[in-house]
Motif scaffolding. Structure first.
Motif, PDB file in Angstrom:
ATOM      1  N   LYS A 168     -39.245 -30.998  43.274  1.00  0.00           N
ATOM      2  CA  LYS A 168     -39.656 -29.451  43.483  1.00  0.00           C
ATOM      3  C   LYS A 168     -40.501 -29.293  44.697  1.00  0.00           C
ATOM      4  O   LYS A 168     -40.234 -28.459  45.452  1.00  0.00           O
ATOM      5  CB  LYS A 168     -40.434 -28.841  41.957  1.00  0.00           C
ATOM      6  N   ALA A 169     -41.536 -30.412  44.739  1.00  0.00           N
ATOM      7  CA  ALA A 169     -42.300 -30.333  46.031  1.00  0.00           C
ATOM      8  C   ALA A 169     -41.605 -30.513  47.559  1.00  0.00           C
ATOM      9  O   ALA A 169     -41.701 -29.658  48.277  1.00  0.00           O
ATOM     10  CB  ALA A 169     -43.533 -31.283  46.015  1.00  0.00           C
ATOM     11  N   GLN A 170     -40.438 -31.403  47.404  1.00  0.00           N
ATOM     12  CA  GLN A 170     -39.566 -31.490  48.361  1.00  0.00           C
ATOM     13  C   GLN A 170     -38.949 -30.236  48.761  1.00  0.00           C
ATOM     14  O   GLN A 170     -39.031 -29.954  50.043  1.00  0.00           O
ATOM     15  CB  GLN A 170     -38.481 -32.594  47.994  1.00  0.00           C
ATOM     16  N   LYS A 171     -38.593 -29.681  47.863  1.00  0.00           N
ATOM     17  CA  LYS A 171     -37.677 -28.255  47.915  1.00  0.00           C
ATOM     18  C   LYS A 171     -38.781 -27.278  48.577  1.00  0.00           C
ATOM     19  O   LYS A 171     -38.317 -26.609  49.355  1.00  0.00           O
ATOM     20  CB  LYS A 171     -37.018 -27.902  46.568  1.00  0.00           C
ATOM     21  N   MET A 172     -39.791 -27.224  48.064  1.00  0.00           N
ATOM     22  CA  MET A 172     -40.662 -25.916  48.263  1.00  0.00           C
ATOM     23  C   MET A 172     -41.052 -26.177  49.561  1.00  0.00           C
ATOM     24  O   MET A 172     -41.403 -25.093  50.398  1.00  0.00           O
ATOM     25  CB  MET A 172     -41.728 -25.710  47.358  1.00  0.00           C
ATOM     26  N   HIS A 173     -41.362 -27.364  49.750  1.00  0.00           N
ATOM     27  CA  HIS A 173     -42.072 -27.711  51.406  1.00  0.00           C
ATOM     28  C   HIS A 173     -40.950 -27.527  52.476  1.00  0.00           C
ATOM     29  O   HIS A 173     -41.296 -26.973  53.674  1.00  0.00           O
ATOM     30  CB  HIS A 173     -42.621 -29.254  51.573  1.00  0.00           C
ATOM     31  N   ALA A 174     -39.552 -27.956  52.085  1.00  0.00           N
ATOM     32  CA  ALA A 174     -38.766 -27.648  53.256  1.00  0.00           C
ATOM     33  C   ALA A 174     -38.362 -26.164  53.081  1.00  0.00           C
ATOM     34  O   ALA A 174     -38.256 -25.748  54.576  1.00  0.00           O
ATOM     35  CB  ALA A 174     -37.345 -28.397  52.637  1.00  0.00           C
ATOM     36  N   GLN A 175     -38.498 -25.675  52.216  1.00  0.00           N
ATOM     37  CA  GLN A 175     -38.443 -23.970  52.348  1.00  0.00           C
ATOM     38  C   GLN A 175     -39.572 -23.298  53.147  1.00  0.00           C
ATOM     39  O   GLN A 175     -39.542 -22.501  53.948  1.00  0.00           O
ATOM     40  CB  GLN A 175     -38.171 -23.370  50.759  1.00  0.00           C
ATOM     41  N   ALA A 176     -40.648 -23.859  52.862  1.00  0.00           N
ATOM     42  CA  ALA A 176     -41.856 -23.276  53.278  1.00  0.00           C
ATOM     43  C   ALA A 176     -41.930 -23.384  54.961  1.00  0.00           C
ATOM     44  O   ALA A 176     -42.325 -22.553  55.814  1.00  0.00           O
ATOM     45  CB  ALA A 176     -43.285 -23.937  52.926  1.00  0.00           C
ATOM     46  N   LYS A 177     -41.347 -24.505  55.341  1.00  0.00           N
ATOM     47  CA  LYS A 177     -41.602 -25.012  56.835  1.00  0.00           C
ATOM     48  C   LYS A 177     -40.494 -24.165  57.572  1.00  0.00           C
ATOM     49  O   LYS A 177     -40.687 -23.523  58.579  1.00  0.00           O
ATOM     50  CB  LYS A 177     -41.061 -26.425  56.908  1.00  0.00           C
ATOM     51  N   VAL A 178     -39.386 -23.781  56.873  1.00  0.00           N
ATOM     52  CA  VAL A 178     -38.275 -22.856  57.400  1.00  0.00           C
ATOM     53  C   VAL A 178     -38.812 -21.504  57.532  1.00  0.00           C
ATOM     54  O   VAL A 178     -38.562 -20.741  58.561  1.00  0.00           O
ATOM     55  CB  VAL A 178     -37.015 -22.846  56.610  1.00  0.00           C
ATOM     56  N   GLU A 179     -39.626 -20.952  56.489  1.00  0.00           N
ATOM     57  CA  GLU A 179     -39.981 -19.700  56.536  1.00  0.00           C
ATOM     58  C   GLU A 179     -41.135 -19.680  57.256  1.00  0.00           C
ATOM     59  O   GLU A 179     -41.629 -18.454  57.141  1.00  0.00           O
ATOM     60  CB  GLU A 179     -40.295 -19.109  54.846  1.00  0.00           C
ATOM     61  N   GLY A 180     -41.960 -20.549  57.862  1.00  0.00           N
ATOM     62  CA  GLY A 180     -43.260 -20.542  58.720  1.00  0.00           C
ATOM     63  C   GLY A 180     -44.290 -20.373  57.542  1.00  0.00           C
ATOM     64  O   GLY A 180     -45.370 -19.889  58.126  1.00  0.00           O
ATOM     65  N   LYS A 181     -44.224 -20.572  56.575  1.00  0.00           N
ATOM     66  CA  LYS A 181     -45.373 -20.568  55.480  1.00  0.00           C
ATOM     67  C   LYS A 181     -46.296 -21.624  55.784  1.00  0.00           C
ATOM     68  O   LYS A 181     -46.024 -22.582  56.411  1.00  0.00           O
ATOM     69  CB  LYS A 181     -44.873 -20.753  54.133  1.00  0.00           C
ATOM     70  N   THR A 182     -47.798 -21.416  55.319  1.00  0.00           N
ATOM     71  CA  THR A 182     -48.666 -22.482  55.502  1.00  0.00           C
ATOM     72  C   THR A 182     -49.204 -22.794  54.073  1.00  0.00           C
ATOM     73  O   THR A 182     -48.760 -21.921  53.119  1.00  0.00           O
ATOM     74  CB  THR A 182     -49.617 -22.158  56.238  1.00  0.00           C
ATOM     75  N   CYS A 183     -50.014 -23.877  53.745  1.00  0.00           N
ATOM     76  CA  CYS A 183     -50.379 -24.030  52.726  1.00  0.00           C
ATOM     77  C   CYS A 183     -50.806 -22.960  51.561  1.00  0.00           C
ATOM     78  O   CYS A 183     -50.424 -23.037  50.661  1.00  0.00           O
ATOM     79  CB  CYS A 183     -51.605 -25.189  52.676  1.00  0.00           C
TER      80      CYS A 183
END
Lengths: 129, 190
Positions: free
Chosen positions: B155-170
């Protein structure tokens, strides 16, 4: 005299045990729904669960439906263990991860949360969505 | 006052320029060292939990989280997340924290009830600060580029990949990880 006191103590313990068993087995727990929802929010439970919809975890109503006909006291114990031990939980894609451990350690609050979840009506099991 | 100003402006006739420079240099070191030492004292965990407002509320919750105790024994204390490391931002944060001294004096959150009543306000303000800096304090230790995705949970893998694409931070996703979330906080996905 000593024997009488011991018998009296034993009687008290038995009375409390029988009382607790009765309370749990008849689901007579006075649920504080607001406190339970607040606790779920405070601990981030609603990141993976919702009351009505399936997210990464099942909807709370569906969990209630799943355990509707099971022994209530056992179910409460089992679900408290589920949120406090980090045991594996199955995700929609089939993989398993440790369930998040609730930060609040107060058993009364944990019990209220579980009792609230189990009190929710209208769920389906197996889930439909 | 005028006399004092005139004395201060008058060139020295008694001390050499070298003596004055040396005294100034040494005094500067002592003052600067003392100032920084005092400043660093306010970054210690003991300082933060010196007040019962922190010790009895957020500190209790923090002790149950991974930032307090974990497999590798690396601990993030209050200042690691709430005080910037670089000098300029640290000073700005310290100056803004002077408001907290005033709030301590007036007993703004001096009971658990008051603390709960203001938790949402305090958390929102801190999330806003973290968001504005792109979760700078989190990124002092955590970095997308240093993450080994394969070692993360699916789940973390998926969320981090998505966050990176969307320009999100922690802080966009990781709210309430070292403290309880406010009761009024509603998750966007709720």
């Amino acid at each position: 005299m000593k024997c009488q006191m011991q018998a009296s103590k034993l009687f008290n313990v038995l009375a409390v045990s029988i009382g607790l068993t009765f309370v749990y087995s008849t689901s007579a727990f006075a649920v504080d729904a607001d406190a339970a929802l607040s606790l779920a929010r405070q601990n981030g439970c609603l990141k993976c669960h919702a009351v009505d919809k399936h997210k990464d975890g099942p909807a709370y109503r569906d969990i209630a439906a799943k355990y509707k006909d099971k022994d209530h006291a056992e179910t409460v114990k089992k679900l408290i263990n589920h949120i406090t031990s980090g045991e594996k939980a199955k995700f929609p894609d089939g993989h398993e991860e440790e369930h998040k451990i609730i930060k609040v350690k107060d058993v009364a609050q944990q019990t209220n949360l579980i009792e609230w979840v189990l009190s929710l009506p209208g769920g389906k099991w197996p889930e439909t969505d | 006052m005028k006399k004092l100003w005139a004395t201060l402006r008058r060139p020295s006739v008694k001390y050499s320029l070298l003596s004055l420079l040396l005294v100034g240099f040494v005094s500067g070191i002592v003052f600067w060292g003392g100032f920084n030492t005092a400043l660093e004292q306010t970054n210690k965990l003991e300082f933060c939990i010196g007040c019962h407002e922190m010790r009895d509320n957020v500190y209790v919750e923090y002790q149950e989280t991974i930032h307090f105790k974990n497999r590798t024994g690396v601990r993030a204390i209050c200042s690691d997340c709430h005080v910037p490391k670089d000098w300029t931002h640290k000073m700005m944060r310290k100056i803004s924290a002077s408001r907290e001294v005033y709030e301590k004096i007036i007993g703004w959150v001096d009971t658990p009830e008051k603390f709960e009543a203001h938790r949402m306000e305090m958390a929102t303000s801190e999330w806003k600060r973290m968001k504005a800096s792109g979760s700078r304090e989190c990124r002092n230790c955590h970095n997308f580029d240093a993450m080994e995705a394969k070692k993360q949970k699916p789940k973390a893998q998926k969320m981090h990949a998505q966050a990176k694409v969307e320009g999100k931070t922690c802080i966009d996703c990781h709210k309430g990880i070292a403290h309880l979330l406010p009761k009024e906080y509603i998750d966007p996905d709720e």
